[in-house]
Design a protein around this motif. Structure first.
Motif, PDB file in Angstrom:
ATOM      1  N   GLN A   1       0.829  -1.208   0.000  1.00 51.81           N
ATOM      2  CA  GLN A   1       0.000   0.000   0.000  1.00 51.81           C
ATOM      3  C   GLN A   1       0.862   1.256   0.000  1.00 51.81           C
ATOM      4  OE1 GLN A   1      -2.708  -0.272   3.283  1.00 51.81           O
ATOM      5  NE2 GLN A   1      -4.073  -1.695   2.198  1.00 51.81           N
TER       6      GLN A   1
ATOM      7  N   LEU B   1       2.357   1.630  -3.524  1.00 49.19           N
ATOM      8  CA  LEU B   1       1.344   2.111  -4.458  1.00 49.19           C
ATOM      9  C   LEU B   1       1.043   3.591  -4.227  1.00 49.19           C
ATOM     10  CD1 LEU B   1      -1.169  -0.883  -4.528  1.00 49.19           C
ATOM     11  CD2 LEU B   1       0.391  -0.174  -6.326  1.00 49.19           C
TER      12      LEU B   1
ATOM     13  N   GLN C   1       0.601   0.205 -11.881  1.00 52.36           N
ATOM     14  CA  GLN C   1      -0.320  -0.799 -12.395  1.00 52.36           C
ATOM     15  C   GLN C   1       0.246  -2.212 -12.261  1.00 52.36           C
ATOM     16  OE1 GLN C   1      -0.819   0.741 -16.353  1.00 52.36           O
ATOM     17  NE2 GLN C   1      -2.659   1.905 -15.788  1.00 52.36           N
TER      18      GLN C   1
ATOM     19  N   THR D   1       2.482  -3.261 -10.055  1.00 51.26           N
ATOM     20  CA  THR D   1       2.514  -3.631  -8.638  1.00 51.26           C
ATOM     21  C   THR D   1       1.124  -4.021  -8.158  1.00 51.26           C
ATOM     22  OG1 THR D   1       4.335  -2.087  -8.289  1.00 51.26           O
ATOM     23  CG2 THR D   1       3.168  -2.839  -6.333  1.00 51.26           C
ATOM     24  N   ALA D   2       0.114  -3.286  -8.577  1.00 47.49           N
ATOM     25  CA  ALA D   2      -1.258  -3.607  -8.177  1.00 47.49           C
ATOM     26  C   ALA D   2      -1.691  -4.956  -8.759  1.00 47.49           C
ATOM     27  CB  ALA D   2      -2.200  -2.507  -8.627  1.00 47.49           C
ATOM     28  N   ASP D   3      -1.284  -5.263  -9.999  1.00 49.31           N
ATOM     29  CA  ASP D   3      -1.625  -6.547 -10.606  1.00 49.31           C
ATOM     30  C   ASP D   3      -0.931  -7.708  -9.904  1.00 49.31           C
ATOM     31  OD1 ASP D   3      -3.323  -5.452 -12.456  1.00 49.31           O
ATOM     32  OD2 ASP D   3      -1.829  -5.396 -14.076  1.00 49.31           O
TER      33      ASP D   3
ATOM     34  N   VAL E   1      -4.286  -6.380  -6.022  1.00 48.79           N
ATOM     35  CA  VAL E   1      -4.995  -5.282  -5.365  1.00 48.79           C
ATOM     36  C   VAL E   1      -6.005  -4.727  -6.368  1.00 48.79           C
ATOM     37  CG1 VAL E   1      -4.759  -2.990  -4.339  1.00 48.79           C
ATOM     38  CG2 VAL E   1      -3.009  -4.719  -3.943  1.00 48.79           C
TER      39      VAL E   1
ATOM     40  N   LEU F   1      -8.161  -2.054  -8.024  1.00 46.86           N
ATOM     41  CA  LEU F   1      -8.125  -0.597  -8.071  1.00 46.86           C
ATOM     42  C   LEU F   1      -9.537  -0.060  -8.259  1.00 46.86           C
ATOM     43  CD1 LEU F   1      -5.039  -0.068 -10.385  1.00 46.86           C
ATOM     44  CD2 LEU F   1      -5.132   0.122  -7.908  1.00 46.86           C
TER      45      LEU F   1
END
Length: 170
Positions: free
Chosen positions: A8, A11, A37, A39-41, A45, A47
């Protein structure tokens, strides 16, 4: 799935850095958003839709209308509108200038607009602009011509020099 604090924080840093670097170095901003993007994938996580609409899904460019993307609103036919859930009247199409990738999202629904316009809130809509009729436009034209004629006519009581006198003396 909840993300760890480290993910978190990463991000959050990448998103803030992309927004602050956009004005000075757009390429660095694109890199930060692309890393955001990825890192979130990798961390699975999800979005928010508002965050996903801010950047290009393909190249990671931050969308700024008129600068690096083109925004168009396409209306939906009535026959197709009945089939779509939420009955959207239009779609918003954002085309990235860097990679030409279109991002299409639904426009506002009528149920959303009714929810926003609750009884306590008043939604102000600009009144329609009146198209002048023939008599009104003719009167306005005559008034403008009269004002121009007054300005061209020399006034004997005016002894001070105006801007026109100064410019004509040059």
């Amino acid at each position: 799935m909840a993300a760890s604090q480290a993910v978190q924080a990463k991000l959050s840093f990448l998103f803030k850095a992309a927004n602050t670097q956009f004005a000075s170095c757009p390429e660095l901003s694109n890199f930060y958003l692309h890393q955001f993007q990825k890192t979130a994938d990798h961390a699975n996580v999800p979005l928010a839709d508002a965050v996903q609409r801010l950047c290009c899904a393909r190249c990671g460019a931050l969308f700024v209308a008129g600068i690096n993307c083109k925004v168009r609103i396409n209306s939906i036919d009535a026959s197709k509108r009945r089939k779509t859930p939420g009955r959207c009247r239009n779609r918003v199409r954002i085309t990235c200038h860097a990679c030409r990738h279109p991002t299409v999202t639904n426009g506002s629904t009528t149920t959303l607009l009714k929810a926003v316009a609750s009884p306590g809130l008043s939604v102000s809509v600009a009144p329609p602009v009146d198209v002048p009729t023939g008599k009104k436009t003719k009167k306005k034209k005559l008034d403008l011509q009269a004002m121009l004629n007054q300005k061209k006519a020399p006034s004997p009581s005016s002894s001070s020099f105006g801007l026109d006198d100064f410019l004509s003396s040059l």
